[in-house]
Design an enzyme around this catalytic site. Structure first.
Site, PDB file in Angstrom:
ATOM      1  N   CYS A   9       4.938  -0.640  -5.755  1.00 35.06           N
ATOM      2  CA  CYS A   9       4.124   0.094  -6.719  1.00 35.06           C
ATOM      3  C   CYS A   9       2.939   0.808  -6.067  1.00 35.06           C
ATOM      4  O   CYS A   9       3.105   1.795  -5.363  1.00 35.06           O
ATOM      5  CB  CYS A   9       3.687  -0.857  -7.830  1.00 35.06           C
ATOM      6  SG  CYS A   9       3.086  -0.024  -9.333  1.00 35.06           S
ATOM      7  N   GLU A  19       9.308  -4.086  -9.893  1.00 32.83           N
ATOM      8  CA  GLU A  19       8.257  -5.046  -9.545  1.00 32.83           C
ATOM      9  C   GLU A  19       8.232  -6.193 -10.558  1.00 32.83           C
ATOM     10  O   GLU A  19       8.286  -5.961 -11.775  1.00 32.83           O
ATOM     11  CB  GLU A  19       6.912  -4.318  -9.542  1.00 32.83           C
ATOM     12  CG  GLU A  19       5.700  -5.172  -9.243  1.00 32.83           C
ATOM     13  CD  GLU A  19       4.405  -4.371  -9.280  1.00 32.83           C
ATOM     14  OE1 GLU A  19       3.371  -4.919  -8.860  1.00 32.83           O
ATOM     15  OE2 GLU A  19       4.421  -3.200  -9.735  1.00 32.83           O
ATOM     16  N   LYS A  57       2.788  -7.390  -1.737  1.00 30.01           N
ATOM     17  CA  LYS A  57       2.016  -6.224  -2.158  1.00 30.01           C
ATOM     18  C   LYS A  57       0.639  -6.251  -1.502  1.00 30.01           C
ATOM     19  O   LYS A  57      -0.130  -7.196  -1.668  1.00 30.01           O
ATOM     20  CB  LYS A  57       1.893  -6.219  -3.680  1.00 30.01           C
ATOM     21  CG  LYS A  57       1.290  -4.943  -4.259  1.00 30.01           C
ATOM     22  CD  LYS A  57       1.331  -5.003  -5.786  1.00 30.01           C
ATOM     23  CE  LYS A  57       0.850  -3.720  -6.427  1.00 30.01           C
ATOM     24  NZ  LYS A  57       0.920  -3.795  -7.905  1.00 30.01           N
TER      25      LYS A  57
END
Length: 271
Positions: free
Chosen positions: A150, A49, A116
């Protein structure tokens, strides 16, 4: 771990060393990791990330990274190294910046960009807008690849969405920090098992300003078996088999035996 068969694709992940590197230094390191992965016979490299810029940035520092046209830099690295590359980077959108993971194939075509969706803590929320898609799915060499970032993968719904979209591999660029070793050690394996899907979890290792990353990057089979785990600044590879996913879902039919009619209604109160 090596498998054989026409359905097998070799995947690499890079556990990147943390530090206050400049963007050009980070791009050089990513380029080197892509070369290492290509030489190991991988068709795809998965990097962490925000690996192209660093994760712990001020708003001004984040804004400055956009000058580097990072999606173009990613495409150049993929073409030069002759390997598809999935890596984390910021991306400008209407109204602000998103925490993104983009995948370029070896010909320089951008196959997918995931934003995200689940923002973690004040750091994410102070810098980024949230994405609007639970998961982003693309394909490479016959392997359907679902991209999460994540914290996205810590929600069972997102990986289940990937499995229901017939993905074979969930690729997770992450920046997992202390004290959340449990996620890397146990939750990743659980997500693989409960969905009968490969999970590749690519993390940083070391210290970046106030964050200490836990490393523990791994590629996990649908059985929950850890096929390979990174150690330090490391590029590791494992083979992803479409047939193994199909066989796993036949032997452990969680997807077929689901009762979404019950879940969507919520809990019943008989009190």
């Amino acid at each position: 771990m090596t498998e054989t068969g026409h359905d097998v694709t070799r995947v690499a992940l890079w556990q990147a060393p943390a530090g206050q590197w400049s963007v050009p230094e980070r791009l050089e390191r990513l380029d080197g990791a892509a070369v290492r992965a290509s030489r190991a016979g991988a068709a795809l490299l998965i990097a962490p990330e925000m690996v192209m810029t660093g994760y712990e940035l001020s708003p001004a520092e984040l804004e400055a990274t956009l000058e580097y046209e990072l999606l173009d830099r990613l495409r150049e690295i993929a073409v030069r190294s002759r390997i598809a590359v999935l890596a984390g980077l910021p991306q400008a959108v209407d109204g602000g910046i998103v925490n993104a993971a983009a995948m370029s194939d070896a010909a320089g075509s951008v196959r997918a960009v995931h934003h995200k969706a689940h923002l973690f803590g004040d750091l994410d929320r102070s810098l980024f807008l949230s994405g609007s898609s639970a998961v982003t799915v693309t394909e490479l060499n016959g392997v359907r690849i679902a991209i999460l970032i994540c914290y996205d993968a810590e929600f069972p719904e997102t990986v289940r969405e990937a499995a229901l979209a017939d993905a074979h591999l969930v690729a997770v660029p992450t920046a997992q920090m202390e004290p959340f070793e449990f996620v890397a050690d146990h939750l990743v394996r659980t997500r693989a098992w409960e969905n009968q899907i490969y999970v590749a979890y690519a993390n940083h290792v070391g210290v970046e300003r106030e964050l200490t990353y836990v490393g523990r990057s791994s590629i996990v089979a649908p059985s929950g078996q850890v096929l390979v785990r990174a150690d330090g600044d490391d590029v590791v590879v494992a083979d992803v088999s479409v047939d193994r996913v199909t066989a796993g879902r036949a032997a452990n039919p969680y997807l077929d035996d689901r009762r979404p009619d019950l879940y969507l209604e919520g809990a019943r109160d008989d009190s």
